[in-house]
Design a protein around this motif. Structure first.
Motif, PDB file in Angstrom:
ATOM      1  N   ASP A 102       0.832  -1.206   0.000  1.00 14.23           N
ATOM      2  CA  ASP A 102       0.000   0.000   0.000  1.00 14.23           C
ATOM      3  C   ASP A 102       0.866   1.255   0.000  1.00 14.23           C
ATOM      4  N   LEU A 103       1.978   1.189   0.766  1.00 10.28           N
ATOM      5  CA  LEU A 103       2.894   2.333   0.818  1.00 10.28           C
ATOM      6  C   LEU A 103       3.475   2.631  -0.567  1.00 10.28           C
ATOM      7  N   GLU A 104       3.852   1.574  -1.276  1.00 10.64           N
ATOM      8  CA  GLU A 104       4.424   1.748  -2.612  1.00 10.64           C
ATOM      9  C   GLU A 104       3.409   2.379  -3.568  1.00 10.64           C
ATOM     10  N   VAL A 105       2.160   1.910  -3.464  1.00 11.80           N
ATOM     11  CA  VAL A 105       1.106   2.480  -4.306  1.00 11.80           C
ATOM     12  C   VAL A 105       0.894   3.955  -3.959  1.00 11.80           C
ATOM     13  N   TYR A 106       0.841   4.240  -2.662  1.00 12.95           N
ATOM     14  CA  TYR A 106       0.629   5.621  -2.202  1.00 12.95           C
ATOM     15  C   TYR A 106       1.773   6.545  -2.650  1.00 12.95           C
ATOM     16  N   ILE A 107       3.017   6.084  -2.424  1.00 15.52           N
ATOM     17  CA  ILE A 107       4.175   6.912  -2.800  1.00 15.52           C
ATOM     18  C   ILE A 107       4.220   7.120  -4.308  1.00 15.52           C
ATOM     19  N   THR A 108       3.912   6.052  -5.057  1.00 15.41           N
ATOM     20  CA  THR A 108       3.904   6.170  -6.522  1.00 15.41           C
ATOM     21  C   THR A 108       2.894   7.219  -6.973  1.00 15.41           C
ATOM     22  N   ARG A 109       1.689   7.151  -6.402  1.00 12.33           N
ATOM     23  CA  ARG A 109       0.646   8.105  -6.785  1.00 12.33           C
ATOM     24  C   ARG A 109       1.054   9.543  -6.448  1.00 12.33           C
ATOM     25  N   GLU A 110       1.531   9.735  -5.224  1.00 11.10           N
ATOM     26  CA  GLU A 110       1.868  11.094  -4.793  1.00 11.10           C
ATOM     27  C   GLU A 110       3.055  11.661  -5.572  1.00 11.10           C
ATOM     28  N   THR A 111       4.096  10.845  -5.765  1.00  9.04           N
ATOM     29  CA  THR A 111       5.279  11.338  -6.480  1.00  9.04           C
ATOM     30  C   THR A 111       4.978  11.558  -7.966  1.00  9.04           C
ATOM     31  N   ASP A 112       4.110  10.717  -8.555  1.00 11.20           N
ATOM     32  CA  ASP A 112       3.751  10.914  -9.960  1.00 11.20           C
ATOM     33  C   ASP A 112       3.054  12.262 -10.159  1.00 11.20           C
ATOM     34  N   PHE A 114       3.223  14.876  -8.131  1.00  6.23           N
ATOM     35  CA  PHE A 114       4.191  15.941  -7.849  1.00  6.23           C
ATOM     36  C   PHE A 114       5.182  16.104  -9.003  1.00  6.23           C
ATOM     37  N   GLN A 115       5.676  14.978  -9.521  1.00  5.25           N
ATOM     38  CA  GLN A 115       6.647  15.023 -10.613  1.00  5.25           C
ATOM     39  C   GLN A 115       6.041  15.669 -11.860  1.00  5.25           C
ATOM     40  N   ALA A 116       4.800  15.293 -12.183  1.00  2.00           N
ATOM     41  CA  ALA A 116       4.147  15.875 -13.359  1.00  2.00           C
ATOM     42  C   ALA A 116       3.988  17.388 -13.199  1.00  2.00           C
ATOM     43  N   LYS A 117       3.595  17.812 -12.017  1.00  5.99           N
ATOM     44  CA  LYS A 117       3.406  19.240 -11.747  1.00  5.99           C
ATOM     45  C   LYS A 117       4.730  19.997 -11.861  1.00  5.99           C
ATOM     46  N   VAL A 118       5.769  19.444 -11.244  1.00  6.00           N
ATOM     47  CA  VAL A 118       7.075  20.116 -11.253  1.00  6.00           C
ATOM     48  C   VAL A 118       7.672  20.140 -12.655  1.00  6.00           C
ATOM     49  N   ILE A 119       7.572  18.989 -13.362  1.00  6.62           N
ATOM     50  CA  ILE A 119       8.151  18.934 -14.718  1.00  6.62           C
ATOM     51  C   ILE A 119       7.435  19.916 -15.640  1.00  6.62           C
ATOM     52  N   ASN A 120       6.136  20.033 -15.502  1.00 12.23           N
ATOM     53  CA  ASN A 120       5.394  21.000 -16.311  1.00 12.23           C
ATOM     54  C   ASN A 120       5.891  22.423 -16.041  1.00 12.23           C
ATOM     55  N   LYS A 121       6.072  22.739 -14.756  1.00 16.52           N
ATOM     56  CA  LYS A 121       6.562  24.073 -14.397  1.00 16.52           C
ATOM     57  C   LYS A 121       7.984  24.301 -14.919  1.00 16.52           C
ATOM     58  N   LEU A 122       8.842  23.271 -14.737  1.00 17.93           N
ATOM     59  CA  LEU A 122      10.230  23.401 -15.188  1.00 17.93           C
ATOM     60  C   LEU A 122      10.318  23.477 -16.715  1.00 17.93           C
ATOM     61  N   THR A 123       9.443  22.724 -17.398  1.00 19.02           N
ATOM     62  CA  THR A 123       9.455  22.743 -18.863  1.00 19.02           C
ATOM     63  C   THR A 123       9.076  24.128 -19.383  1.00 19.02           C
ATOM     64  N   GLU A 181      13.547  27.255  -8.607  1.00 20.87           N
ATOM     65  CA  GLU A 181      13.257  26.325  -7.522  1.00 20.87           C
ATOM     66  C   GLU A 181      13.928  24.991  -7.812  1.00 20.87           C
ATOM     67  N   THR A 182      14.315  24.312  -6.727  1.00 19.82           N
ATOM     68  CA  THR A 182      14.838  22.957  -6.838  1.00 19.82           C
ATOM     69  C   THR A 182      13.850  22.009  -6.185  1.00 19.82           C
ATOM     70  N   ALA A 183      13.387  21.025  -6.932  1.00 11.36           N
ATOM     71  CA  ALA A 183      12.398  20.091  -6.394  1.00 11.36           C
ATOM     72  C   ALA A 183      13.109  18.987  -5.626  1.00 11.36           C
ATOM     73  N   THR A 184      12.593  18.655  -4.449  1.00 16.58           N
ATOM     74  CA  THR A 184      13.160  17.570  -3.648  1.00 16.58           C
ATOM     75  C   THR A 184      12.050  16.629  -3.211  1.00 16.58           C
ATOM     76  N   VAL A 185      12.400  15.381  -3.078  1.00 15.50           N
ATOM     77  CA  VAL A 185      11.469  14.377  -2.552  1.00 15.50           C
ATOM     78  C   VAL A 185      12.217  13.588  -1.498  1.00 15.50           C
ATOM     79  N   SER A 186      11.677  13.481  -0.313  1.00 14.74           N
ATOM     80  CA  SER A 186      12.317  12.701   0.750  1.00 14.74           C
ATOM     81  C   SER A 186      11.256  11.906   1.485  1.00 14.74           C
ATOM     82  N   PHE A 187      11.701  10.858   2.122  1.00 19.39           N
ATOM     83  CA  PHE A 187      10.778  10.014   2.890  1.00 19.39           C
ATOM     84  C   PHE A 187      11.472   9.588   4.164  1.00 19.39           C
ATOM     85  N   LYS A 188      10.784   9.751   5.289  1.00 14.44           N
ATOM     86  CA  LYS A 188      11.354   9.384   6.588  1.00 14.44           C
ATOM     87  C   LYS A 188      10.380   8.476   7.332  1.00 14.44           C
TER      88      LYS A 188
END
Length: 495
Positions: A102-112, A114-123, A181-188
């Protein structure tokens, strides 16, 4: 069974006094003086002699069968219980695996997302910058041509015509640079893992942090600074006792890993140990006036002294016996002390322009590559600590009402001045690597972020707080003060 084992004759008599069956020979030889004798043939006619035996035997038989059945059931239940343990382990393993799935599914969804949003902005930003490059390249060709081949009049005309265009290009580019801006992703992971079935918000065994930061903050990436709240647990008065020459003054505090508190009494030249209820459980007489103390390991502390140029190592047993282990000399007057890593201290000095130094556990000394304020601090006018995770040194300037935060890697500093900080004394590293400062004149503990932001201020019920330290797990803080006649030692719970 009716034959005498000794004489081989029929058992004819029963002697009541001795409860014994006898034949005629036994009666004559052994029981001539006995009076309570009956003939077996007569007793047999009058009594149902075997009935009570039958009842007793049947009772024993029934109870024994029940015991056997109970034992068989216990053996079966034991086997079932053992099988149930392994079934429970399998269930827990399946739940843990499901949790991570479930964690993998959740992280995949959230990072996807976030990544799409950031890449669009950076592009988009990249596209604008590429247009800036194209316009600048074309304009450079014109300007270069004018500079190489143009007459003075032509150069002037080119400069006037392109001035507005170049200024607008420069302005647009500056705007884009300011918004970098520099995009970062971390997990603790959290400290505890809760097993399903639970809501996914509880089930996720950690905190995902998605963040965009400016280039200036790239040196150290951390979660948002939490506001620390303090709740007083216990307070004791520090009074002169029978073996004290003066009223106590605790110039150094630190926690041992097991939660015991170590204090050094500057005026009475002592090292003391307190338990979690602030009951004194150990004491050691020193030959000098100590300044600072730090727990080196589970059973060892190090103590500084400005006047004798040395650091002492004391052994503190689990039963609170204290003995001197070893000593090494230093070349500066040292006050505050904390651990830099497993092999080095960070010590604060006084009467020296090298305000904070590195000292190894074997006595080698070296300096930080930091541009410290070009001044000397007298005793009790400055204190320091070290933030290991971000490689930063914190230094207080008491009479300038200032806290300096030095970044070792970049040799930069943050200067913190605020009305909530008046005569800062001791400083310690709190939860999430925040900075806790004793503000003497405001009678408070001030929480500062590593970027210099004032996060909170906790008003104390003691005057002139001077020393603060935090437990190893960052959950308890100890504070003491210097107010003559009303000195205290207090513990607070941090949340």
């Amino acid at each position: 069974m009716d034959i005498c084992e000794k004489h081989g004759k029929i058992l004819e008599f029963f002697f009541q006094d001795e409860i014994q069956l006898c034949c005629s020979t036994c009666a004559i030889v052994n029981h001539r003086s006995c009076h309570s004798v009956e003939e077996v043939s007569e007793i047999g006619k009058l009594r149902r002699a075997c009935s009570f035996l039958k009842r007793k035997l049947e009772e024993v038989q029934s109870k024994a069968e029940k015991v056997v059945n109970n034992i068989e059931l216990s053996k079966e239940q034991l086997s079932l219980d053992i099988k149930a343990i392994f079934a429970e382990i399998k269930r827990m393993r399946d739940n843990v695996n499901k949790m991570f799935d479930d964690l993998e599914v959740y992280i995949t969804r959230e990072t996807d997302v976030f990544q799409a949003k950031v890449i669009n902005k950076l592009t988009q930003k990249q596209s604008r910058c590429e247009k800036h490059i194209a316009v600048a390249t074309k304009s450079l060709e014109v300007v270069d041509a004018a500079l190489l081949n143009g007459t003075p009049s032509q150069k002037f005309i080119v400069a006037q015509k392109m001035k507005k265009q170049v200024n607008e290009l420069h302005r647009n580019f500056d705007n884009d640079c300011q918004n970098l801006e520099t995009a970062t992703v971390s997990f603790k992971f959290n400290e505890t893992i809760k097993l399903p079935p639970l809501p996914i918000s509880i089930n996720i065994p950690g905190k995902l942090t998605l963040n965009c930061i400016s280039p200036e903050a790239n040196k150290y990436i951390a979660p948002v600074d939490p506001i620390v709240k303090s709740t007083k647990i216990i307070s004791i008065d520090l009074k002169q006792t029978g073996d004290d020459a003066k009223e106590p003054l605790y110039s150094g505090l630190d926690f041992l890993p097991d939660g015991r508190l170590v204090a050094v009494d500057n005026k009475n030249m002592k090292c003391l140990i307190y338990n979690e209820k602030l009951q004194e459980v150990g004491s050691f007489q020193l030959s000098y006036m100590p300044r600072g103390v730090v727990a080196v390991s589970e059973e060892e502390v190090a103590i500084t002294s400005g006047s004798v140029y040395k650091i002492d190592f004391l052994y503190v047993s689990k039963s609170n016996d204290i003995t001197l282990n070893r000593t090494f000399k230093v070349s500066t007057k040292n006050d505050s002390i904390c651990l830099k890593d497993e092999r080095h201290f960070v010590v604060g000095t006084y009467d020296d322009t090298r305000h904070v130094r590195i000292v190894s556990l074997s006595g080698e000394e070296k300096d930080f590559s930091i541009n410290f304020p070009n001044k000397k601090y007298p005793g009790a006018t400055s204190a320091s600590t070290y933030i290991r995770n971000s490689d930063k040194v914190v230094l207080t300037d008491r009479y300038e009402h200032t806290v300096y935060i030095f970044d070792i890697k970049s040799n930069t500093r943050v200067v913190v001045k605020d009305d909530q900080i008046k005569e800062p004394r001791s400083v310690a590293v709190g939860p999430a690597d925040c900075i806790l400062v004793c503000s003497k004149e405001t009678n408070s503990i001030v929480q500062i972020s590593q970027t210099g932001q004032i996060l909170s201020s906790y008003k104390l019920d003691i005057e002139y707080p001077c020393r603060v330290c935090v437990s190893k797990e960052k959950s308890i803080v100890a504070v003491t003060n210097t107010y003559a006649g009303n000195k205290k030692l207090q513990l607070f719970k941090l949340t």
